[in-house]
Design a protein around this motif. Structure first.
Motif, short mmCIF file in Angstrom:
data_model
loop_
_atom_site.label_atom_id
_atom_site.label_comp_id
_atom_site.label_asym_id
_atom_site.label_seq_id
_atom_site.Cartn_x
_atom_site.Cartn_y
_atom_site.Cartn_z
N GLU A 45 -15.07 -21.12 -19.15
CA GLU A 45 -15.19 -20.13 -18.08
C GLU A 45 -16.46 -20.37 -17.26
O GLU A 45 -16.46 -20.17 -16.03
N THR A 46 -17.52 -20.83 -17.90
CA THR A 46 -18.75 -21.14 -17.19
C THR A 46 -18.55 -22.34 -16.26
O THR A 46 -18.99 -22.33 -15.10
N SER A 54 -18.35 -17.54 -7.59
CA SER A 54 -19.56 -17.12 -6.88
C SER A 54 -20.77 -17.29 -7.78
O SER A 54 -20.64 -17.53 -8.99
N ASP A 55 -21.93 -17.15 -7.20
CA ASP A 55 -23.16 -17.20 -7.99
C ASP A 55 -23.14 -16.10 -9.06
O ASP A 55 -23.55 -16.33 -10.20
N GLU A 56 -22.66 -14.92 -8.69
CA GLU A 56 -22.61 -13.80 -9.63
C GLU A 56 -21.69 -14.12 -10.81
O GLU A 56 -22.00 -13.79 -11.96
N GLU A 57 -20.55 -14.75 -10.52
CA GLU A 57 -19.64 -15.12 -11.60
C GLU A 57 -20.27 -16.16 -12.52
O GLU A 57 -20.15 -16.07 -13.74
N GLU A 61 -20.91 -15.52 -16.48
CA GLU A 61 -20.32 -16.41 -17.50
C GLU A 61 -21.41 -17.12 -18.30
O GLU A 61 -21.25 -17.34 -19.50
N SER A 62 -22.51 -17.45 -17.66
CA SER A 62 -23.63 -18.07 -18.37
C SER A 62 -24.21 -17.11 -19.40
O SER A 62 -24.55 -17.52 -20.52
#
Length: 105
Positions: A45-46, A54-57, A61-62
């Protein structure tokens, strides 16, 4: 590092809780195979978020990836500090040289 230390303390406190009320306890009850599978899912997923999100996603995920790694390490009696010590050991060593040293073993 305070955030990671708090995370590890929370994981340690919840390991033996009721699996119906704690996700950490549920992962521990499922054993290493469940924890490893969840870590793998979060890694994928990461990667997907890095490529298409997006950056937020990617940040979310991180965070999930680091959480699941901390749970797995804890189950093996290890910590994120152990990982940091290994990174410290590798500092200043060429990534190619370090990888080649592992291949020779």
């Amino acid at each position: 590092m305070e955030t990671l230390e708090r995370l590890e303390a929370t994981i340690a406190a919840r390991k033996s809780a009721d699996p119906d009320s704690s996700y950490v306890a549920k992962l521990n009850a499922g054993g290493l195979p469940l924890m490893a599978r969840k870590l793998g899912e979060e890694a994928v997923e990461t990667v997907v978020a890095a490529l298409d999100g997006s950056d937020e996603e990617l940040v979310g995920e991180s965070a999930d990836l680091i959480f699941h790694l901390a749970v797995l390490l804890s189950a093996r009696g290890l910590s994120l500090s152990d990982v940091m010590a290994e990174l410290d050991r590798r500092e200043g060593v060429s990534g190619i040289a370090e990888k080649n040293s592992r291949s020779a073993q």
